[in-house]
Scaffold this motif. Structure first.
Motif, short mmCIF file in Angstrom:
data_model
loop_
_atom_site.label_atom_id
_atom_site.label_comp_id
_atom_site.label_asym_id
_atom_site.label_seq_id
_atom_site.Cartn_x
_atom_site.Cartn_y
_atom_site.Cartn_z
N ALA A 161 0.82 -1.21 0.00
CA ALA A 161 0.00 0.00 0.00
C ALA A 161 0.85 1.27 0.00
N ARG A 162 1.90 1.32 0.84
CA ARG A 162 2.74 2.50 0.91
C ARG A 162 3.49 2.71 -0.40
N GLN A 163 4.00 1.63 -0.99
CA GLN A 163 4.70 1.76 -2.26
C GLN A 163 3.77 2.22 -3.39
N ARG A 164 2.54 1.75 -3.35
CA ARG A 164 1.56 2.19 -4.36
C ARG A 164 1.29 3.68 -4.21
N LEU A 165 1.17 4.14 -2.98
CA LEU A 165 0.91 5.55 -2.74
C LEU A 165 2.09 6.39 -3.20
N ASP A 166 3.31 5.94 -2.88
CA ASP A 166 4.51 6.67 -3.31
C ASP A 166 4.61 6.69 -4.84
N ALA A 167 4.21 5.57 -5.48
CA ALA A 167 4.31 5.49 -6.94
C ALA A 167 3.36 6.45 -7.64
N GLN A 168 2.29 6.86 -6.94
CA GLN A 168 1.30 7.76 -7.52
C GLN A 168 1.67 9.23 -7.35
N ASP A 169 2.72 9.52 -6.60
CA ASP A 169 3.09 10.91 -6.33
C ASP A 169 3.41 11.64 -7.63
N GLY A 170 2.71 12.75 -7.88
CA GLY A 170 2.94 13.52 -9.09
C GLY A 170 2.35 12.92 -10.34
N THR A 171 1.43 11.94 -10.18
CA THR A 171 0.87 11.25 -11.35
C THR A 171 -0.16 12.09 -12.07
N PHE A 172 -0.87 12.96 -11.33
CA PHE A 172 -1.99 13.71 -11.93
C PHE A 172 -1.73 15.21 -11.91
N ARG A 173 -2.40 15.87 -12.85
CA ARG A 173 -2.38 17.33 -12.92
C ARG A 173 -3.80 17.79 -13.21
N ALA A 174 -4.25 18.81 -12.48
CA ALA A 174 -5.58 19.37 -12.72
C ALA A 174 -5.59 20.19 -14.00
N THR A 175 -6.70 20.17 -14.72
CA THR A 175 -6.80 20.90 -15.98
C THR A 175 -7.23 22.35 -15.78
N ARG A 176 -7.68 22.70 -14.56
CA ARG A 176 -8.15 24.06 -14.29
C ARG A 176 -8.23 24.28 -12.79
N ARG A 177 -8.43 25.53 -12.39
CA ARG A 177 -8.71 25.83 -10.99
C ARG A 177 -10.14 25.41 -10.67
N LEU A 178 -10.36 24.96 -9.43
CA LEU A 178 -11.66 24.42 -9.05
C LEU A 178 -12.23 25.16 -7.86
N ASP A 179 -13.53 24.93 -7.64
CA ASP A 179 -14.21 25.53 -6.50
C ASP A 179 -15.38 24.63 -6.14
N GLY A 180 -15.56 24.37 -4.84
CA GLY A 180 -16.68 23.55 -4.41
C GLY A 180 -16.37 22.06 -4.43
N PRO A 181 -17.38 21.22 -4.11
CA PRO A 181 -17.18 19.78 -4.04
C PRO A 181 -17.12 19.14 -5.43
N ILE A 182 -16.43 18.00 -5.49
CA ILE A 182 -16.27 17.25 -6.74
C ILE A 182 -16.53 15.77 -6.46
N VAL A 183 -17.21 15.11 -7.38
CA VAL A 183 -17.33 13.64 -7.35
C VAL A 183 -16.31 13.07 -8.32
N LEU A 184 -15.48 12.16 -7.82
CA LEU A 184 -14.40 11.55 -8.61
C LEU A 184 -14.73 10.07 -8.82
N VAL A 185 -14.86 9.66 -10.08
CA VAL A 185 -15.30 8.31 -10.41
C VAL A 185 -14.12 7.45 -10.86
N ASP A 186 -14.09 6.20 -10.37
CA ASP A 186 -13.12 5.20 -10.85
C ASP A 186 -13.84 3.87 -10.93
N ASP A 187 -13.21 2.90 -11.59
CA ASP A 187 -13.88 1.60 -11.73
C ASP A 187 -13.73 0.74 -10.49
N VAL A 188 -12.49 0.60 -9.98
CA VAL A 188 -12.23 -0.28 -8.84
C VAL A 188 -11.31 0.42 -7.85
N ARG A 189 -11.62 0.28 -6.57
CA ARG A 189 -10.74 0.76 -5.51
C ARG A 189 -10.19 -0.42 -4.72
#
Length: 216
Positions: free
Chosen positions: A130-158
């Protein structure tokens, strides 16, 4: 119509001729979840169903076969909020090309908004803890814009929650006040980064037995 006569629809669970995504027998085997797990500051996750057959079989078949109609049928199992922006965890570009379908994007529905993009090369995770997976995800994503308010984030499997946490943390850093990660399936009990879960009375999609753990 004519295509249905030539190529009959098949259940994604047992592969017998029948409705998509599931025949009545397989639909009866779905195991609703609905447990909310905190992942971090302003971040929580909930899975609609347990990651088990027939849902696990359907997810694997849909992703490996690039089955867009099957992906859209699975999306109907999720009941997402209508008053909150919905986005998804994007698959790496190489996997999208190979599979021909980005299942989380299809699960987010036609009103989903692309708020994240992948950065760098994906790291294969099956042999990481679990820790290695979390470390491997560091810097993996970038937001496409500035945001405001709540967001629902969808994925297939957790599974461990590492991918969801990395994506949600990126959304929070871009200005989202809260992020709820909604997954079609949840595997292996509470996410490794989570705290004590609580039950929710929120609506779930219509109503799965053990399956190999996924890698998200």
């Amino acid at each position: 119509m004519l295509l249905d006569l030539l190529v009959p629809a098949r259940c994604l669970g047992c592969r017998d001729p029948g409705p998509v995504p599931f025949c009545p027998d397989c639909a009866d085997e779905l195991d609703p979840d609905g447990t909310v797990h905190p992942l971090g500051d302003g971040i929580a996750t909930v899975g609609a169903f347990a990651y088990a057959h027939p849902l696990s079989t359907a997810i694997k078949a849909t992703k490996s076969g690039g089955l867009r109609q099957a992906a859209d049928a699975l999306a109907r199992l999720l009941v997402l909020p209508t008053a909150v922006p919905v986005t998804w965890v994007p698959a790496p570009r190489s996997r999208r090309r190979r599979r021909g379908v980005d299942l989380p994007e299809r699960l987010a529905g036609p009103d989903g908004i692309r708020l994240l993009e992948r950065v760098g090369r994906p790291v294969e995770q099956p042999d990481l803890d679990a820790r290695q997976r979390l470390d491997a995800q560091d810097g993996t994503f970038r937001a496409t814009r500035r945001l405001d308010g709540p967001i629902v984030l969808v994925d297939d499997v957790r599974a461990t929650g590492a991918t969801l946490l990395a994506a949600a943390t990126t959304l929070r850093a871009a200005g989202a006040s809260r992020v709820l990660g909604v997954t079609l399936a949840a595997a292996g009990g509470p996410p490794s980064a989570g705290r004590r879960p609580r039950r929710t009375g929120a609506r779930r999609g219509p109503g799965s037995t053990a399956a190999s753990a996924p890698t998200s």
